[in-house]
Design a protein around this motif. Structure first.
Motif, short mmCIF file in Angstrom:
data_model
loop_
_atom_site.label_atom_id
_atom_site.label_comp_id
_atom_site.label_asym_id
_atom_site.label_seq_id
_atom_site.Cartn_x
_atom_site.Cartn_y
_atom_site.Cartn_z
N GLN A 94 0.84 -1.20 0.00
CA GLN A 94 0.00 0.00 0.00
C GLN A 94 0.87 1.24 0.00
OE1 GLN A 94 -2.86 0.01 3.21
NE2 GLN A 94 -3.06 -2.22 3.16
N ARG A 95 0.31 2.33 -0.50
CA ARG A 95 1.01 3.61 -0.45
C ARG A 95 0.60 4.37 0.82
NH1 ARG A 95 0.07 7.18 -5.43
NH2 ARG A 95 -2.09 6.57 -5.05
N SER A 96 0.83 3.76 1.94
CA SER A 96 0.43 4.35 3.21
C SER A 96 1.66 4.76 4.01
CB SER A 96 -0.39 3.36 4.04
OG SER A 96 0.41 2.27 4.45
N ARG A 97 1.44 5.58 5.02
CA ARG A 97 2.54 6.03 5.87
C ARG A 97 3.24 4.86 6.53
NH1 ARG A 97 2.21 10.73 10.54
NH2 ARG A 97 4.19 10.25 11.55
N ASN A 98 2.49 3.87 6.97
CA ASN A 98 3.08 2.73 7.66
C ASN A 98 3.95 1.88 6.75
OD1 ASN A 98 1.82 3.42 10.06
ND2 ASN A 98 0.04 2.10 9.70
N HIS A 99 3.71 1.95 5.44
CA HIS A 99 4.50 1.16 4.50
C HIS A 99 5.69 1.95 3.93
CE1 HIS A 99 0.83 -1.31 4.52
NE2 HIS A 99 1.59 -2.29 4.08
N TRP A 119 1.96 13.94 -1.76
CA TRP A 119 1.25 12.77 -1.23
C TRP A 119 1.17 12.86 0.28
CZ3 TRP A 119 -2.14 9.49 -2.61
CH2 TRP A 119 -2.29 8.25 -2.00
N PRO A 121 0.94 10.97 3.04
CA PRO A 121 1.74 10.28 4.06
C PRO A 121 3.08 10.95 4.36
CG PRO A 121 0.76 8.69 2.57
CD PRO A 121 0.49 10.05 1.99
#
Length: 212
Positions: A94-99, A119, A121
């Motif tokens: 995923q293009r998420s902060r956690n990733h 973006w 995140p």
């Protein structure tokens, strides 16, 4: 190579290229264990971006692989110093902060200057971690009129990487895509640094891994 009699069939060529990918993969991983894989600092700035490497079918035909059914996002960190380019390419779910943020923390030195798009995140997270962070609003301009930053370098890099992967049909499966991403990293981190270029480095790695 088939015409010159070096390989008897395309199946033989496929086996040869698989062996060569493994040589590059092992050499790069040995390099990472020995020296790490860090970019940035005072003399090298960093651009970050994500791109979709979903399986591409020619003329809309062909086998629908797992990378066609769902998007495969590759997170890219491109370090630039003069004419030198050093990419770090990671397949992410995923293009998420956690990733994304952990990948940056693992490979980009604190205090580095990072350029990205807007973006969400990235906002506040990078400055909190000690990076100097600039953004470019692509909906308004390609080059920011205030700080002069742009992401054209990594956009050109994505085009080059994708053409290489798609030409070799290397995004049909997740495993194969990861191997091709590692080969691209090997080219820029090890191949181009050898005095005789990538071929010289490849022969060196083959000799090291297949000692007689």
């Amino acid at each position: 190579m088939i015409q010159d009699g070096i390989a008897g069939s395309s199946a033989t060529l496929s086996k040869m290229t698989k062996k060569l990918r493994m040589v590059c993969k092992k050499a790069l991983r040995k390099y990472k264990r020995k020296t790490g894989q860090f970019v940035g600092g005072r003399t090298e700035f960093v651009i970050i971006d994500e791109s979709n490497f979903r399986h591409k079918r020619k003329y809309g035909r062909g086998r629908v692989g797992e990378t066609w059914r769902r998007k495969k996002w590759v997170f890219g960190i491109l370090a630039i110093k003069g004419d030198r380019r050093r990419p770090i390419l990671r397949l992410v779910e995923q293009r998420s902060r956690n990733h994304l943020i952990p990948v940056i923390s693992r490979h980009v030195r604190q205090g580095s200057t990072i350029l990205s798009d807007e973006w969400r995140p990235y906002k506040r997270a990078l400055t909190t971690l000690g990076y100097t962070h600039y953004t470019v609003n692509h909906s308004r301009w390609f080059v920011d009129p205030v700080h002069g930053g742009h992401t054209q370098n990594i956009e050109r890099a994505w085009s080059t990487y994708k053409n290489q992967v798609w030409r070799l049909r290397g995004n049909r499966t997740e495993k194969l895509l990861k191997e091709h991403l590692e080969c691209i990293e090997w080219t820029y981190w090890l191949g181009h640094n050898h005095r005789e270029g990538p071929l010289g480095r490849l022969l060196k790695d083959i000799k090291r891994q297949y000692r007689v």
